[in-house]
Scaffold this motif. Structure first.
Motif, PDB file in Angstrom:
ATOM      1  N   ARG A  28       0.815  -1.228   0.000  1.00  0.00           N
ATOM      2  CA  ARG A  28       0.000   0.000   0.000  1.00  0.00           C
ATOM      3  C   ARG A  28       0.846   1.273   0.000  1.00  0.00           C
ATOM      4  N   LYS A  29       2.052   1.219   0.535  1.00  0.00           N
ATOM      5  CA  LYS A  29       2.897   2.420   0.617  1.00  0.00           C
ATOM      6  C   LYS A  29       4.035   2.410  -0.401  1.00  0.00           C
ATOM      7  N   ALA A  30       3.957   1.510  -1.365  1.00  0.00           N
ATOM      8  CA  ALA A  30       5.003   1.469  -2.393  1.00  0.00           C
ATOM      9  C   ALA A  30       5.068   2.809  -3.116  1.00  0.00           C
ATOM     10  N   PRO A  31       6.258   3.291  -3.428  1.00  0.00           N
ATOM     11  CA  PRO A  31       6.390   4.605  -4.060  1.00  0.00           C
ATOM     12  C   PRO A  31       6.061   4.606  -5.548  1.00  0.00           C
ATOM     13  N   VAL A  32       5.846   3.431  -6.114  1.00  0.00           N
ATOM     14  CA  VAL A  32       5.535   3.286  -7.540  1.00  0.00           C
ATOM     15  C   VAL A  32       4.490   2.189  -7.691  1.00  0.00           C
ATOM     16  N   GLY A  33       3.932   2.051  -8.899  1.00  0.00           N
ATOM     17  CA  GLY A  33       3.061   0.918  -9.164  1.00  0.00           C
ATOM     18  C   GLY A  33       3.845  -0.375  -9.019  1.00  0.00           C
ATOM     19  N   LEU A  34       3.213  -1.400  -8.430  1.00  0.00           N
ATOM     20  CA  LEU A  34       3.942  -2.647  -8.146  1.00  0.00           C
ATOM     21  C   LEU A  34       3.090  -3.854  -8.512  1.00  0.00           C
ATOM     22  N   VAL A  35       3.639  -4.682  -9.407  1.00  0.00           N
ATOM     23  CA  VAL A  35       2.995  -5.935  -9.808  1.00  0.00           C
ATOM     24  C   VAL A  35       3.919  -7.087  -9.434  1.00  0.00           C
ATOM     25  N   LEU A  36       3.373  -8.087  -8.759  1.00  0.00           N
ATOM     26  CA  LEU A  36       4.118  -9.280  -8.388  1.00  0.00           C
ATOM     27  C   LEU A  36       3.724 -10.401  -9.333  1.00  0.00           C
ATOM     28  N   ARG A  37       4.692 -11.073  -9.940  1.00  0.00           N
ATOM     29  CA  ARG A  37       4.387 -12.077 -10.962  1.00  0.00           C
ATOM     30  C   ARG A  37       5.144 -13.373 -10.692  1.00  0.00           C
ATOM     31  N   ARG A  38       4.380 -14.457 -10.619  1.00  0.00           N
ATOM     32  CA  ARG A  38       4.995 -15.782 -10.532  1.00  0.00           C
ATOM     33  C   ARG A  38       5.632 -16.131 -11.874  1.00  0.00           C
ATOM     34  N   ARG A  39       6.532 -17.078 -11.828  1.00  0.00           N
ATOM     35  CA  ARG A  39       7.199 -17.476 -13.066  1.00  0.00           C
ATOM     36  C   ARG A  39       6.251 -18.164 -14.042  1.00  0.00           C
ATOM     37  N   ASP A  40       5.105 -18.655 -13.535  1.00  0.00           N
ATOM     38  CA  ASP A  40       4.118 -19.264 -14.436  1.00  0.00           C
ATOM     39  C   ASP A  40       3.174 -18.230 -15.033  1.00  0.00           C
ATOM     40  N   GLN A 100       1.131 -15.976 -13.326  1.00  0.00           N
ATOM     41  CA  GLN A 100       0.108 -15.446 -12.420  1.00  0.00           C
ATOM     42  C   GLN A 100       0.612 -14.138 -11.800  1.00  0.00           C
ATOM     43  N   THR A 101      -0.290 -13.189 -11.661  1.00  0.00           N
ATOM     44  CA  THR A 101       0.115 -11.884 -11.139  1.00  0.00           C
ATOM     45  C   THR A 101      -0.798 -11.417 -10.011  1.00  0.00           C
ATOM     46  N   ALA A 102      -0.255 -10.532  -9.208  1.00  0.00           N
ATOM     47  CA  ALA A 102      -1.016  -9.867  -8.152  1.00  0.00           C
ATOM     48  C   ALA A 102      -0.584  -8.401  -8.143  1.00  0.00           C
ATOM     49  N   VAL A 103      -1.562  -7.510  -8.154  1.00  0.00           N
ATOM     50  CA  VAL A 103      -1.264  -6.080  -8.120  1.00  0.00           C
ATOM     51  C   VAL A 103      -1.139  -5.654  -6.667  1.00  0.00           C
ATOM     52  N   ALA A 104       0.063  -5.232  -6.282  1.00  0.00           N
ATOM     53  CA  ALA A 104       0.299  -4.817  -4.902  1.00  0.00           C
ATOM     54  C   ALA A 104       0.053  -3.326  -4.709  1.00  0.00           C
ATOM     55  N   HIS A 105       0.231  -2.540  -5.786  1.00  0.00           N
ATOM     56  CA  HIS A 105       0.002  -1.095  -5.673  1.00  0.00           C
ATOM     57  C   HIS A 105      -0.284  -0.538  -7.059  1.00  0.00           C
ATOM     58  N   ARG A 106      -1.385   0.189  -7.174  1.00  0.00           N
ATOM     59  CA  ARG A 106      -1.727   0.825  -8.441  1.00  0.00           C
ATOM     60  C   ARG A 106      -1.024   2.177  -8.534  1.00  0.00           C
ATOM     61  N   GLY A 107      -0.498   2.480  -9.688  1.00  0.00           N
ATOM     62  CA  GLY A 107       0.197   3.733  -9.874  1.00  0.00           C
ATOM     63  C   GLY A 107       1.127   3.656 -11.054  1.00  0.00           C
ATOM     64  N   THR A 108       1.751   4.765 -11.380  1.00  0.00           N
ATOM     65  CA  THR A 108       2.723   4.827 -12.461  1.00  0.00           C
ATOM     66  C   THR A 108       3.959   5.575 -11.983  1.00  0.00           C
ATOM     67  N   PRO A 109       5.117   5.232 -12.525  1.00  0.00           N
ATOM     68  CA  PRO A 109       5.386   4.112 -13.414  1.00  0.00           C
ATOM     69  C   PRO A 109       5.210   2.779 -12.692  1.00  0.00           C
ATOM     70  N   VAL A 110       5.087   1.703 -13.464  1.00  0.00           N
ATOM     71  CA  VAL A 110       4.856   0.376 -12.904  1.00  0.00           C
ATOM     72  C   VAL A 110       6.155  -0.426 -12.907  1.00  0.00           C
ATOM     73  N   VAL A 111       6.429  -1.074 -11.785  1.00  0.00           N
ATOM     74  CA  VAL A 111       7.551  -1.998 -11.676  1.00  0.00           C
ATOM     75  C   VAL A 111       6.979  -3.402 -11.509  1.00  0.00           C
ATOM     76  N   THR A 112       7.478  -4.348 -12.290  1.00  0.00           N
ATOM     77  CA  THR A 112       7.041  -5.737 -12.203  1.00  0.00           C
ATOM     78  C   THR A 112       8.161  -6.578 -11.594  1.00  0.00           C
TER      79      THR A 112
END
Length: 211
Positions: free
Chosen positions: A144-156, A158-170
């Motif tokens: 919630r307090k990430a300074p940028v957009g944050l997407v967590l992605r499994r190697r298969d 699957q993804t989970a959005v941890a923080h909406r925003g721009t720019p996005v870091v995956t």
């Protein structure tokens, strides 16, 4: 206690015992004694543990945790091994699994990865899926307090959005490594990070990830 939480509890206790009371951890400013005291207070002193999340109670938590840290180290290890008091909600199987499997995994790695000769654990697929399931549900909280957009992605994929925003870091990796990253152990997590260079730097340097 459920299988995952019980296994990680016993592993954490073994690691703390083997390291001794004065070893470093990934928790900034904490030795293994401090970490052991934290684990015990969280389970056994609900009147103080609220300070983990509630700023107004942080002073009480600090005092109570210092009292436990002053106890014999062997006593703290034994309290971790034996688990919470009989009437604690942590004795309920569902509460134990939901609250402790992730908690004890992260803290076990806090001990392991602070040592110079640590090696990466190979987790079974069932446990990895369980960690991912928990991370999916709590991604928005820990990010919630990430300074940028944050997407967590499994190697298969699957993804989970941890923080909406721009720019996005995956951030891509195994569930266990993504969990460590999302809990503020960015430098210790084995992940690939993609995105704007400045945004990646800000994400690595932030201390705002986690609970």
């Amino acid at each position: 206690m459920s299988t995952h939480a019980k296994r990680e509890r016993l592993l954490l206790a073994d690691l703390l015992e083997a390291a001794g009371p004065d070893a470093p951890t990934l928790c900034e400013g904490w030795t293994t004694r401090d970490l052991a005291a934290h684990v015990v207070v969280r389970e056994r002193r609900a009147d103080a543990a609220g300070g983990i999340l509630i700023k107004q109670l942080a002073g009480r938590l600090e005092r109570v945790q210092a009292e436990f840290a002053a106890k014999p180290y062997e006593e703290l290890i034994q309290l971790i091994r034996t688990g919470p008091p009989r009437f604690s909600p942590f004795n309920l199987k569902q509460v134990d699994e939901a609250s402790n499997a992730v908690e004890f995994y992260v803290h076990a790695e806090d001990v392991r990865r602070a040592q110079p000769d640590w090696t990466q654990r190979e987790l079974d697929p069932v446990f990895s899926d369980a960690l991912w399931s928990r991370l999916e549900r709590m991604a928005r909280v820990v990010g919630r307090k990430a300074p940028v957009g944050l997407v967590l992605r499994r190697r298969d994929g699957q993804t989970a959005v941890a923080h909406r925003g721009t720019p996005v870091v995956t951030v891509t990796g195994e569930p266990s490594e993504l969990l460590l990253f999302a809990f503020g152990r960015q430098d210790a997590a084995d992940v690939e990070v993609e995105g704007d260079k400045e945004a990646v730097t800000r994400l690595h340097e932030t201390r705002q990830l986690g609970l």
